[in-house]
Structures are given as C-alpha cells and as structure tokens.
Design a protein around this motif. Structure first.
Motif, mmCIF file in Angstrom:
data_model
loop_
_atom_site.group_PDB
_atom_site.id
_atom_site.type_symbol
_atom_site.label_atom_id
_atom_site.label_comp_id
_atom_site.label_asym_id
_atom_site.label_seq_id
_atom_site.Cartn_x
_atom_site.Cartn_y
_atom_site.Cartn_z
ATOM 1 N N ALA A 46 47.995 15.022 40.027
ATOM 2 C CA ALA A 46 48.583 16.258 40.563
ATOM 3 C C ALA A 46 50.000 16.455 40.036
ATOM 4 O O ALA A 46 50.383 17.575 39.651
ATOM 5 N N ALA A 47 50.777 15.391 40.005
ATOM 6 C CA ALA A 47 52.153 15.485 39.507
ATOM 7 C C ALA A 47 52.174 15.806 38.014
ATOM 8 O O ALA A 47 52.934 16.672 37.569
ATOM 9 N N LEU A 48 51.331 15.133 37.235
ATOM 10 C CA LEU A 48 51.278 15.399 35.796
ATOM 11 C C LEU A 48 50.800 16.813 35.500
ATOM 12 O O LEU A 48 51.331 17.482 34.606
ATOM 13 N N ASP A 49 49.807 17.273 36.241
ATOM 14 C CA ASP A 49 49.305 18.634 36.039
ATOM 15 C C ASP A 49 50.400 19.664 36.306
ATOM 16 O O ASP A 49 50.550 20.628 35.560
ATOM 17 N N LEU A 91 52.788 19.610 33.405
ATOM 18 C CA LEU A 91 52.201 20.276 32.234
ATOM 19 C C LEU A 91 52.329 21.795 32.325
ATOM 20 O O LEU A 91 52.468 22.479 31.310
ATOM 21 N N HIS A 92 52.264 22.321 33.543
ATOM 22 C CA HIS A 92 52.359 23.768 33.749
ATOM 23 C C HIS A 92 53.785 24.232 34.018
ATOM 24 O O HIS A 92 54.020 25.394 34.318
ATOM 25 N N GLY A 93 54.742 23.312 33.934
ATOM 26 C CA GLY A 93 56.137 23.666 34.103
ATOM 27 C C GLY A 93 56.530 24.036 35.524
ATOM 28 O O GLY A 93 57.460 24.809 35.726
ATOM 29 N N SER A 104 62.115 10.531 30.427
ATOM 30 C CA SER A 104 62.581 11.799 29.848
ATOM 31 C C SER A 104 61.636 12.328 28.776
ATOM 32 O O SER A 104 61.585 13.541 28.527
ATOM 33 N N ALA A 105 60.858 11.476 28.138
ATOM 34 C CA ALA A 105 59.908 11.918 27.110
ATOM 35 C C ALA A 105 58.762 12.725 27.704
ATOM 36 O O ALA A 105 58.058 13.436 26.984
ATOM 37 N N LEU A 106 58.593 12.653 29.010
ATOM 38 C CA LEU A 106 57.473 13.343 29.656
ATOM 39 C C LEU A 106 57.558 14.864 29.519
ATOM 40 O O LEU A 106 56.556 15.557 29.672
ATOM 41 N N THR A 107 58.728 15.380 29.196
ATOM 42 C CA THR A 107 58.869 16.830 29.005
ATOM 43 C C THR A 107 58.056 17.308 27.806
ATOM 44 O O THR A 107 57.772 18.490 27.687
ATOM 45 N N GLU A 108 57.671 16.399 26.929
ATOM 46 C CA GLU A 108 56.882 16.754 25.739
ATOM 47 C C GLU A 108 55.392 16.510 25.925
ATOM 48 O O GLU A 108 54.616 16.645 24.987
ATOM 49 N N LEU A 109 54.979 16.174 27.137
ATOM 50 C CA LEU A 109 53.582 15.853 27.413
ATOM 51 C C LEU A 109 52.666 17.017 27.041
ATOM 52 O O LEU A 109 52.963 18.171 27.313
ATOM 53 N N GLU A 110 51.556 16.692 26.411
ATOM 54 C CA GLU A 110 50.567 17.695 25.994
ATOM 55 C C GLU A 110 49.177 17.252 26.426
ATOM 56 O O GLU A 110 48.906 16.068 26.568
#
Length: 147
Positions: free
Chosen positions: A32-35, A38-40, A100-106
């Motif tokens: 849920a947190a990652l989703d 991903l959607h900002g 901090s790299a998580l901002t680039e998650l795809e």
C-alpha cells in the motif's frame, strides 16, 4: 500420548498460521505504501502505523559479546516467532521506504509482471532487460513478421 502429539501439531499449525498471517499483513502494508509512492500521493497513515507497530512488537536489543578478537553486537528479540519475523520485515520495509532512491521507483512495463524496480538508466522500462525486456522484444518481432 496420541492426544499430546495432536496437540503439538495443532499448536505448530496455529503458530505457522500466525507467522503467515503477520507476514502477509506486513507485505500488504508495504504494498500500500509503495503503491501510493508510485502514484505520487501520501502513503496511507494506517499502513505506516501498522509497520511501526510491527517493529515495536519485537524491538531488537543489540547484545554485546566478545568473540575472541573483537566485541560483536548481535541483535536479539524477545518475542514469539511471528512477532520477531514481522518486526524484521517491517524494519527492512522502513529502510526501503525511507531510502532517497525510492523517488525513482518504477513498475515494470511488461504486461504479466508485477515487479517494481529502481532503473539504472532513465529509459529503462523493465525490471529485467533479459527477462521481461526480451519477452516484449520477441513478441514485437513476431507481430511484425507475422504479417
């Protein structure tokens, strides 16, 4: 004697079920947190609270001991196995979610893939160029040459 055996199997099954249930709860809150990321959007507060609660259910204490050459710190948790495992997973999730790299998650662009990845190159579209990327390229080739 037979009743004891059945009781221990029931306790083991209950314990395994509890461990599985806790692991799935942590997984669902991380998803849920990652989703949301991903959607900002802001991650659900209940997911963050649940991950924090999972960590605090079995906090790690670093026990110090001498190994013959140096002082070693070994994490130790005083809790049931379900709480220990979910705490370890929730701590790993906390490390991941605060990186901090998580901002680039795809999300992988392959139709049948559910994986997330951190692209090494800005144009990367698949979790694995060898697996998902190759399947997409092969499918495109067959569609193009089928006509």
């Amino acid at each position: 004697m037979i009743a004891e055996g059945r009781c221990s199997r029931v306790r083991l099954a209950d314990s395994a079920f509890r461990v599985s249930q806790r692991i799935h709860e942590v997984r669902d809150h991380v998803a849920a947190a990652l989703d949301a990321l991903l959607h900002g959007v802001r991650p659900p507060a209940d997911a963050l609270r649940a991950l924090t609660a999972a960590q605090s259910a079995a906090p790690a204490v670093r026990r110090l001991h001498w190994d013959g050459a140096a002082i070693v710190a070994t994490p130790h948790r005083d809790a049931a196995s379900a709480e220990r495992l979910s705490a370890v997973l929730a701590e790993a999730a906390a490390d991941l979610l605060t990186d901090s790299a998580l901002t680039e998650l795809e999300r992988c662009e392959a139709d049948d893939c559910v994986l997330l990845f951190l692209p090494a190159h800005p144009k990367r579209r698949w979790c694995s160029p060898d697996r998902c990327g190759n399947r997409v390229r092969v499918a495109r080739y067959y569609r193009k040459h089928k006509e």
